[in-house]
Scaffold this motif. Structure first.
Motif, PDB file in Angstrom:
ATOM      1  N   SER A  20      22.312  21.884  -2.011  1.00  0.00           N
ATOM      2  CA  SER A  20      21.695  23.056  -2.659  1.00  0.00           C
ATOM      3  C   SER A  20      20.177  22.937  -2.768  1.00  0.00           C
ATOM      4  O   SER A  20      19.487  23.944  -2.857  1.00  0.00           O
ATOM      5  CB  SER A  20      22.293  23.270  -4.047  1.00  0.00           C
ATOM      6  OG  SER A  20      22.046  22.133  -4.865  1.00  0.00           O
ATOM      7  N   ARG A  21      19.638  21.740  -2.747  1.00  0.00           N
ATOM      8  CA  ARG A  21      18.187  21.553  -2.848  1.00  0.00           C
ATOM      9  C   ARG A  21      17.529  21.340  -1.494  1.00  0.00           C
ATOM     10  O   ARG A  21      16.303  21.269  -1.396  1.00  0.00           O
ATOM     11  CB  ARG A  21      17.873  20.358  -3.757  1.00  0.00           C
ATOM     12  CG  ARG A  21      18.160  20.657  -5.203  1.00  0.00           C
ATOM     13  CD  ARG A  21      17.527  19.687  -6.189  1.00  0.00           C
ATOM     14  NE  ARG A  21      16.751  18.613  -5.654  1.00  0.00           N
ATOM     15  CZ  ARG A  21      17.003  17.313  -5.840  1.00  0.00           C
ATOM     16  NH1 ARG A  21      18.036  16.947  -6.550  1.00  0.00           N
ATOM     17  NH2 ARG A  21      16.230  16.399  -5.330  1.00  0.00           N
ATOM     18  N   SER A  22      18.303  21.230  -0.461  1.00  0.00           N
ATOM     19  CA  SER A  22      17.748  20.935   0.862  1.00  0.00           C
ATOM     20  C   SER A  22      17.068  22.161   1.470  1.00  0.00           C
ATOM     21  O   SER A  22      17.353  23.300   1.101  1.00  0.00           O
ATOM     22  CB  SER A  22      18.845  20.416   1.799  1.00  0.00           C
ATOM     23  OG  SER A  22      19.787  21.421   2.036  1.00  0.00           O
ATOM     24  N   CYS A  23      16.153  21.911   2.368  1.00  0.00           N
ATOM     25  CA  CYS A  23      15.486  22.958   3.148  1.00  0.00           C
ATOM     26  C   CYS A  23      14.863  24.040   2.265  1.00  0.00           C
ATOM     27  O   CYS A  23      14.926  25.224   2.584  1.00  0.00           O
ATOM     28  CB  CYS A  23      16.438  23.557   4.171  1.00  0.00           C
ATOM     29  SG  CYS A  23      17.112  22.319   5.292  1.00  0.00           S
ATOM     30  N   GLY A  24      14.270  23.624   1.166  1.00  0.00           N
ATOM     31  CA  GLY A  24      13.575  24.564   0.300  1.00  0.00           C
ATOM     32  C   GLY A  24      14.487  25.454  -0.515  1.00  0.00           C
ATOM     33  O   GLY A  24      14.072  26.509  -0.987  1.00  0.00           O
ATOM     34  N   LYS A  40      24.793  29.268  -3.907  1.00  0.00           N
ATOM     35  CA  LYS A  40      26.050  28.659  -4.355  1.00  0.00           C
ATOM     36  C   LYS A  40      27.208  28.963  -3.414  1.00  0.00           C
ATOM     37  O   LYS A  40      28.017  28.093  -3.104  1.00  0.00           O
ATOM     38  CB  LYS A  40      26.396  29.130  -5.761  1.00  0.00           C
ATOM     39  CG  LYS A  40      25.509  28.555  -6.826  1.00  0.00           C
ATOM     40  CD  LYS A  40      25.899  29.077  -8.202  1.00  0.00           C
ATOM     41  CE  LYS A  40      24.928  28.549  -9.251  1.00  0.00           C
ATOM     42  NZ  LYS A  40      25.260  29.038 -10.585  1.00  0.00           N
ATOM     43  N   GLU A  41      27.292  30.225  -2.958  1.00  0.00           N
ATOM     44  CA  GLU A  41      28.399  30.606  -2.083  1.00  0.00           C
ATOM     45  C   GLU A  41      28.318  29.885  -0.739  1.00  0.00           C
ATOM     46  O   GLU A  41      29.336  29.451  -0.197  1.00  0.00           O
ATOM     47  CB  GLU A  41      28.410  32.124  -1.851  1.00  0.00           C
ATOM     48  CG  GLU A  41      28.734  32.949  -3.075  1.00  0.00           C
ATOM     49  CD  GLU A  41      27.518  33.192  -3.972  1.00  0.00           C
ATOM     50  OE1 GLU A  41      26.367  33.036  -3.492  1.00  0.00           O
ATOM     51  OE2 GLU A  41      27.721  33.523  -5.141  1.00  0.00           O
ATOM     52  N   GLU A  45      30.926  27.208   0.863  1.00  0.00           N
ATOM     53  CA  GLU A  45      31.516  27.412   2.188  1.00  0.00           C
ATOM     54  C   GLU A  45      31.307  26.190   3.076  1.00  0.00           C
ATOM     55  O   GLU A  45      32.237  25.727   3.744  1.00  0.00           O
ATOM     56  CB  GLU A  45      30.912  28.647   2.853  1.00  0.00           C
ATOM     57  CG  GLU A  45      31.562  28.968   4.189  1.00  0.00           C
ATOM     58  CD  GLU A  45      31.081  30.269   4.802  1.00  0.00           C
ATOM     59  OE1 GLU A  45      31.002  30.324   6.037  1.00  0.00           O
ATOM     60  OE2 GLU A  45      30.811  31.236   4.056  1.00  0.00           O
ATOM     61  N   VAL A  46      30.097  25.647   3.081  1.00  0.00           N
ATOM     62  CA  VAL A  46      29.802  24.460   3.907  1.00  0.00           C
ATOM     63  C   VAL A  46      30.684  23.296   3.485  1.00  0.00           C
ATOM     64  O   VAL A  46      31.335  22.658   4.316  1.00  0.00           O
ATOM     65  CB  VAL A  46      28.309  24.064   3.812  1.00  0.00           C
ATOM     66  CG1 VAL A  46      28.069  22.708   4.448  1.00  0.00           C
ATOM     67  CG2 VAL A  46      27.423  25.111   4.459  1.00  0.00           C
ATOM     68  N   LEU A  47      30.703  22.987   2.184  1.00  0.00           N
ATOM     69  CA  LEU A  47      31.444  21.826   1.697  1.00  0.00           C
ATOM     70  C   LEU A  47      32.954  22.010   1.807  1.00  0.00           C
ATOM     71  O   LEU A  47      33.696  21.033   1.791  1.00  0.00           O
ATOM     72  CB  LEU A  47      31.050  21.512   0.254  1.00  0.00           C
ATOM     73  CG  LEU A  47      29.573  21.157   0.044  1.00  0.00           C
ATOM     74  CD1 LEU A  47      29.305  20.856  -1.418  1.00  0.00           C
ATOM     75  CD2 LEU A  47      29.138  20.008   0.933  1.00  0.00           C
ATOM     76  N   GLY A  48      33.419  23.242   1.956  1.00  0.00           N
ATOM     77  CA  GLY A  48      34.838  23.516   2.106  1.00  0.00           C
ATOM     78  C   GLY A  48      35.361  23.370   3.525  1.00  0.00           C
ATOM     79  O   GLY A  48      36.563  23.428   3.748  1.00  0.00           O
ATOM     80  N   THR A  49      34.468  23.170   4.485  1.00  0.00           N
ATOM     81  CA  THR A  49      34.908  22.991   5.870  1.00  0.00           C
ATOM     82  C   THR A  49      35.210  21.523   6.137  1.00  0.00           C
ATOM     83  O   THR A  49      34.738  20.636   5.412  1.00  0.00           O
ATOM     84  CB  THR A  49      33.841  23.473   6.872  1.00  0.00           C
ATOM     85  OG1 THR A  49      32.693  22.620   6.765  1.00  0.00           O
ATOM     86  CG2 THR A  49      33.468  24.933   6.631  1.00  0.00           C
ATOM     87  N   LEU A  50      35.980  21.269   7.174  1.00  0.00           N
ATOM     88  CA  LEU A  50      36.339  19.896   7.521  1.00  0.00           C
ATOM     89  C   LEU A  50      35.102  19.043   7.767  1.00  0.00           C
ATOM     90  O   LEU A  50      34.951  17.960   7.207  1.00  0.00           O
ATOM     91  CB  LEU A  50      37.255  19.899   8.751  1.00  0.00           C
ATOM     92  CG  LEU A  50      37.824  18.552   9.162  1.00  0.00           C
ATOM     93  CD1 LEU A  50      38.654  17.951   8.033  1.00  0.00           C
ATOM     94  CD2 LEU A  50      38.672  18.700  10.408  1.00  0.00           C
ATOM     95  N   ARG A  51      34.178  19.535   8.589  1.00  0.00           N
ATOM     96  CA  ARG A  51      32.957  18.761   8.879  1.00  0.00           C
ATOM     97  C   ARG A  51      31.994  18.760   7.705  1.00  0.00           C
ATOM     98  O   ARG A  51      31.230  17.822   7.517  1.00  0.00           O
ATOM     99  CB  ARG A  51      32.258  19.297  10.115  1.00  0.00           C
ATOM    100  CG  ARG A  51      33.015  18.908  11.387  1.00  0.00           C
ATOM    101  CD  ARG A  51      32.233  19.151  12.603  1.00  0.00           C
ATOM    102  NE  ARG A  51      31.114  18.229  12.729  1.00  0.00           N
ATOM    103  CZ  ARG A  51      30.565  17.895  13.875  1.00  0.00           C
ATOM    104  NH1 ARG A  51      31.048  18.388  14.985  1.00  0.00           N
ATOM    105  NH2 ARG A  51      29.534  17.093  13.929  1.00  0.00           N
ATOM    106  N   ALA A  60      27.393  33.773   6.098  1.00  0.00           N
ATOM    107  CA  ALA A  60      26.644  32.597   5.644  1.00  0.00           C
ATOM    108  C   ALA A  60      25.515  32.262   6.619  1.00  0.00           C
ATOM    109  O   ALA A  60      24.398  31.940   6.192  1.00  0.00           O
ATOM    110  CB  ALA A  60      27.580  31.401   5.492  1.00  0.00           C
ATOM    111  N   SER A  61      25.783  32.359   7.916  1.00  0.00           N
ATOM    112  CA  SER A  61      24.731  32.112   8.906  1.00  0.00           C
ATOM    113  C   SER A  61      23.584  33.099   8.731  1.00  0.00           C
ATOM    114  O   SER A  61      22.411  32.728   8.777  1.00  0.00           O
ATOM    115  CB  SER A  61      25.287  32.234  10.328  1.00  0.00           C
ATOM    116  OG  SER A  61      26.234  31.226  10.575  1.00  0.00           O
TER     117      SER A  61
END
Length: 178
Positions: A7-11, A16-17, A21-27, A143-144
């Protein structure tokens, strides 16, 4: 190796959403402990200043966000910008908007119509700013789009565009993407 929360990365471009979504994916699960600080710093202002001087569509792309977990390797998410010699959009400009989304089967793009006299070459179309996201975690089109819009807003600050930039809302679904 130093890690920071996604959440703090890349400025802070990850809301939150999008984080969920990112953390909910396998990778994306590999990013729960955090992302590498070195690649995840906010480079938008630096890229904006560089692209604000270097308006060469044959020049290199500039990465503004590189998200990788503790294990290292290829970026899970990478966002970059460059000048593009092509048209602003295949569909033409949208009324009141100076940015447009497009996607092919591989990735989404955000085209930004930054108007400056030095971007127009006699006998050629003017260059447009193109943002691209390389996604290895499997983000939705929405999200993208959110990440591209947030990144483009930051990069545009250093471009000194003469026109007022107006970004579209992120589409719920993007043609060509999940």
């Amino acid at each position: 190796m130093d890690l920071m929360p996604l959440s703090r990365s890349c400025g802070g471009i990850f809301d939150k959403e999008t984080v969920a979504e990112v953390l909910g994916t396998l990778r994306g699960k590999g990013l729960r402990q955090g992302v590498q600080v070195e690649g995840a710093v906010d480079r938008a202002a630096e890229v904006g200043r560089f692209l604000g001087v270097e308006m060469d569509s044959t020049g290199p792309t500039k990465t503004i966000c590189f998200i990788d977990g503790e294990s290292g390797g290829a970026a899970e998410i990478e966002i970059y910008f460059s000048w593009w010699p092509g048209p602003f959009s295949r569909n033409g400009p949208q009324p009141g908007k100076s940015a447009a989304f497009e996607a092919d089967e591989r990735m989404p793009f955000l085209f930004v119509d930054c108007r400056r006299p030095d971007l127009v070459k006699p006998g050629k179309k003017s260059a447009v700013l193109r943002g691209t996201i390389v996604d290895r975690v499997g983000l939705s089109g929405n999200a993208s789009a959110k990440l591209l819009i947030a990144s483009a807003r930051k990069v545009a600050e250093g471009l000194k565009c003469e026109n007022q930039l107006a970004f579209p809302d992120p589409p719920e679904r993007q043609k060509g993407l999940k």
